[in-house]
Enzyme design. Structure first.
Site, PDB file in Angstrom:
ATOM      1  N   ARG A  48       1.111  -4.417  12.629  1.00 38.75           N
ATOM      2  CA  ARG A  48       0.389  -4.712  13.865  1.00 38.75           C
ATOM      3  C   ARG A  48       0.948  -6.020  14.423  1.00 38.75           C
ATOM      4  O   ARG A  48       1.250  -6.945  13.654  1.00 38.75           O
ATOM      5  CB  ARG A  48      -1.107  -4.912  13.600  1.00 38.75           C
ATOM      6  CG  ARG A  48      -1.884  -3.654  13.336  1.00 38.75           C
ATOM      7  CD  ARG A  48      -2.047  -2.810  14.605  1.00 38.75           C
ATOM      8  NE  ARG A  48      -2.828  -1.617  14.372  1.00 38.75           N
ATOM      9  CZ  ARG A  48      -2.312  -0.410  14.085  1.00 38.75           C
ATOM     10  NH1 ARG A  48      -1.007  -0.245  14.009  1.00 38.75           N
ATOM     11  NH2 ARG A  48      -3.101   0.625  13.910  1.00 38.75           N
ATOM     12  N   SER A  96       0.849  -9.371  -1.709  1.00 32.04           N
ATOM     13  CA  SER A  96      -0.371  -8.699  -1.252  1.00 32.04           C
ATOM     14  C   SER A  96      -1.518  -9.521  -1.814  1.00 32.04           C
ATOM     15  O   SER A  96      -1.272 -10.486  -2.547  1.00 32.04           O
ATOM     16  CB  SER A  96      -0.420  -7.244  -1.741  1.00 32.04           C
ATOM     17  OG  SER A  96      -0.323  -7.212  -3.137  1.00 32.04           O
ATOM     18  N   ARG A  97      -2.760  -9.163  -1.464  1.00 29.81           N
ATOM     19  CA  ARG A  97      -3.880  -9.998  -1.903  1.00 29.81           C
ATOM     20  C   ARG A  97      -3.893 -10.157  -3.423  1.00 29.81           C
ATOM     21  O   ARG A  97      -4.083 -11.227  -3.952  1.00 29.81           O
ATOM     22  CB  ARG A  97      -5.213  -9.436  -1.411  1.00 29.81           C
ATOM     23  CG  ARG A  97      -5.761 -10.256  -0.256  1.00 29.81           C
ATOM     24  CD  ARG A  97      -6.930  -9.589   0.365  1.00 29.81           C
ATOM     25  NE  ARG A  97      -6.619  -8.219   0.746  1.00 29.81           N
ATOM     26  CZ  ARG A  97      -7.503  -7.337   1.181  1.00 29.81           C
ATOM     27  NH1 ARG A  97      -8.759  -7.660   1.272  1.00 29.81           N
ATOM     28  NH2 ARG A  97      -7.142  -6.121   1.525  1.00 29.81           N
ATOM     29  N   HIS A 136       6.137   0.910  19.581  1.00 28.64           N
ATOM     30  CA  HIS A 136       5.098   1.398  18.645  1.00 28.64           C
ATOM     31  C   HIS A 136       5.239   2.910  18.428  1.00 28.64           C
ATOM     32  O   HIS A 136       4.355   3.693  18.800  1.00 28.64           O
ATOM     33  CB  HIS A 136       3.689   1.040  19.144  1.00 28.64           C
ATOM     34  CG  HIS A 136       2.659   1.135  18.063  1.00 28.64           C
ATOM     35  ND1 HIS A 136       1.508   0.391  18.055  1.00 28.64           N
ATOM     36  CD2 HIS A 136       2.614   1.879  16.931  1.00 28.64           C
ATOM     37  CE1 HIS A 136       0.780   0.683  16.978  1.00 28.64           C
ATOM     38  NE2 HIS A 136       1.446   1.596  16.275  1.00 28.64           N
ATOM     39  N   GLY A 178       0.850  -1.199   0.000  1.00 34.80           N
ATOM     40  CA  GLY A 178       0.000   0.000   0.000  1.00 34.80           C
ATOM     41  C   GLY A 178       0.877   1.238   0.000  1.00 34.80           C
ATOM     42  O   GLY A 178       2.039   1.192  -0.420  1.00 34.80           O
ATOM     43  N   ASP A 229       8.274  -3.078  16.021  1.00 33.47           N
ATOM     44  CA  ASP A 229       7.730  -1.846  16.602  1.00 33.47           C
ATOM     45  C   ASP A 229       6.359  -2.110  17.209  1.00 33.47           C
ATOM     46  O   ASP A 229       5.818  -1.251  17.894  1.00 33.47           O
ATOM     47  CB  ASP A 229       7.634  -0.764  15.519  1.00 33.47           C
ATOM     48  CG  ASP A 229       7.255   0.605  16.079  1.00 33.47           C
ATOM     49  OD1 ASP A 229       7.881   1.024  17.086  1.00 33.47           O
ATOM     50  OD2 ASP A 229       6.334   1.253  15.542  1.00 33.47           O
ATOM     51  N   GLU A 272       0.163  -4.791  23.455  1.00 38.26           N
ATOM     52  CA  GLU A 272       0.824  -3.526  23.826  1.00 38.26           C
ATOM     53  C   GLU A 272       0.086  -2.868  24.999  1.00 38.26           C
ATOM     54  O   GLU A 272      -1.134  -2.937  25.058  1.00 38.26           O
ATOM     55  CB  GLU A 272       0.822  -2.586  22.614  1.00 38.26           C
ATOM     56  CG  GLU A 272       1.614  -3.142  21.462  1.00 38.26           C
ATOM     57  CD  GLU A 272       1.479  -2.305  20.189  1.00 38.26           C
ATOM     58  OE1 GLU A 272       0.894  -1.205  20.240  1.00 38.26           O
ATOM     59  OE2 GLU A 272       1.960  -2.768  19.154  1.00 38.26           O
ATOM     60  N   ILE A 325       2.293   2.919   2.439  1.00 41.01           N
ATOM     61  CA  ILE A 325       3.521   2.878   3.257  1.00 41.01           C
ATOM     62  C   ILE A 325       4.505   1.871   2.666  1.00 41.01           C
ATOM     63  O   ILE A 325       5.717   2.124   2.627  1.00 41.01           O
ATOM     64  CB  ILE A 325       3.212   2.553   4.735  1.00 41.01           C
ATOM     65  CG1 ILE A 325       2.199   3.554   5.301  1.00 41.01           C
ATOM     66  CG2 ILE A 325       4.505   2.586   5.556  1.00 41.01           C
ATOM     67  CD1 ILE A 325       1.742   3.253   6.732  1.00 41.01           C
TER      68      ILE A 325
HETATM   69  C1  8YV Z   1      -0.720   5.286  15.865  1.00 44.82           C
HETATM   70  C2  8YV Z   1      -0.572   3.582  14.033  1.00 44.82           C
HETATM   71  O1  8YV Z   1       0.235   5.607  16.813  1.00 44.82           O
HETATM   72  O2  8YV Z   1      -1.585   4.949  12.432  1.00 44.82           O
HETATM   73  C3  8YV Z   1      -1.503   3.840  12.909  1.00 44.82           C
HETATM   74  O3  8YV Z   1      -2.179   2.894  12.472  1.00 44.82           O
HETATM   75  O4  8YV Z   1      -0.287   2.482  14.352  1.00 44.82           O
HETATM   76  C4  8YV Z   1       0.045   4.696  14.738  1.00 44.82           C
HETATM   77  O5  8YV Z   1       0.379   5.705  13.854  1.00 44.82           O
HETATM   78  C5  8YV Z   1      -1.732   4.415  16.528  1.00 44.82           C
HETATM   79  O6  8YV Z   1      -2.778   4.063  15.673  1.00 44.82           O
HETATM   80  C6  8YV Z   1      -2.327   5.095  17.761  1.00 44.82           C
HETATM   81  O7  8YV Z   1      -3.203   6.098  17.352  1.00 44.82           O
END
Ligand code: 8YV
Length: 312
Positions: free
Chosen positions: A227, A169-170, A274, A148, A251, A256, A150
């Site tokens: 994630r 990717s899919r 994170h 995507g 990260d 978490e 990023i």
């Molecule tokens: C945020 C993230 O810190 O944008 C995201 O999906 O993982 C991070 O940028 C997180 O979502 C907390 O808001």
């Protein structure tokens, strides 16, 4: 006219809280003192991992919209929101650079052992002999799980390191020049660095399992800036303990801010809290966008950045 009432559902950056407080009556999910508030809240504002499930939404009969400060929104029950006609917005694009920067930083950190070398130098261990040799990053093979916005920002940076880039990717994309693999195992078998940058949630839970790690092999490194749920953490710990992979840089985690003791005890992992989007500049931009979405809703204007599921 009285101010609209909104609820902060999980931790948000201080600039966002300050912006909300200037325009709205702000309640905090953790400190609801008057139950009548539930009947007055018109919007939720929170981070993407904070749980907003159907049961919680049902407590708020006047809820009209959800503004997420983050690109990921895996904590939100989108189907339940859609069933009630509640639009959900998020903050894409403004954080692409930071997340991609950290992905490159983590690759360098784990391959060149930068945190370990820092500890070595601080401790004056150099006096006893040189630091062991490390792994070259430039020119090596990068596999991206996710292509995507990023993922593409990571690929662009990796190209400057002369890395050979491929992805899974899919579906294959027609707009990128990189080699496509149909699944993470096939990709892992062909790369030195496997970087996870795919959304969380049920669809990707444990996508990176023991088989993928086996395919990555003893010379391979895993980097996760997506994630924690995407990686089978128990399988990862075992792979690291048994040196079935060379190392990992993470990260994000399953639970978490609790990071498993087993992961923390390992030497061949670099761990960050994170923080991929955690620069002042980017958190400010995310906050501005989350606020702009909320303001647009309250003014009856079109929302700026609806999540894809709410665009149809
Ligand atoms: C945020 C993230 O810190 O944008 C995201 O999906 O993982 C991070 O940028 C997180 O979502 C907390 O808001």
């Amino acid at each position: 006219m009285s101010q609209a009432e909104v609820m902060v559902t999980s931790r948000i950056p201080p600039f966002l809280l300050a912006g909300l407080q200037e325009r709205y009556t702000v309640h905090d999910r953790e400190h609801i003192q008057d139950p009548r508030v539930l009947g007055r809240v018109r919007a939720f504002v929170g981070g993407g991992e904070g749980k907003i499930d159907a049961g919680f939404m049902a407590l708020f009969p006047q809820l009209e919209m959800i503004s997420i400060c983050g690109v990921g929104y895996d904590g939100v029950d989108v189907a339940a929101a859609k069933a009630r006609g509640i639009p959900v917005t998020h903050t894409p694009d403004v954080l692409n650079d930071d997340v991609a920067d950290l992905a490159l930083g983590l690759m360098l950190a784990v391959a060149r052992k930068i945190p370990e070398a820092d500890r070595f130098t601080h401790a004056a261990d150099w006096l006893d002999g040189p630091f062991p040799l490390t792994r070259k990053l430039s020119g090596s093979r990068l596999g991206l799980v996710g292509m995507g916005r990023i993922g593409q920002a990571i690929a662009k940076r990796a190209a400057a390191f002369d890395m050979q880039i491929s992805y899974t990717s899919r579906n294959p994309r027609t707009d990128v020049p990189y080699a496509y693999f149909p699944n993470p195992s096939a990709l892992a078998a062909e790369v030195d660095f496997l970087v996870i940058i795919t959304p969380g949630g049920a669809g990707t839970k444990n996508l990176i399992d023991a088989n993928v790690l086996k395919a990555l092999g003893p010379q391979g490194y895993l980097i996760n800036v997506a994630r924690g749920s995407v990686v089978d953490e128990a399988a990862l710990v075992e792979a690291l303990q048994k040196k079935m992979i060379a190392g990992a840089a993470l990260d994000v985690y399953v639970d978490e801010p609790r990071v498993s003791a087993a992961l923390r005890a390992l030497r061949n992992v670099v761990l960050t809290p994170h923080m991929a989007s955690g620069t002042t500049q980017t958190r400010k931009a995310m906050s501005d966008l989350a606020l702009a979405n909320l303001d647009a809703h309250m003014a009856g204007l079109p929302l700026l950045t609806l999540i894809p599921e709410c665009r149809t």
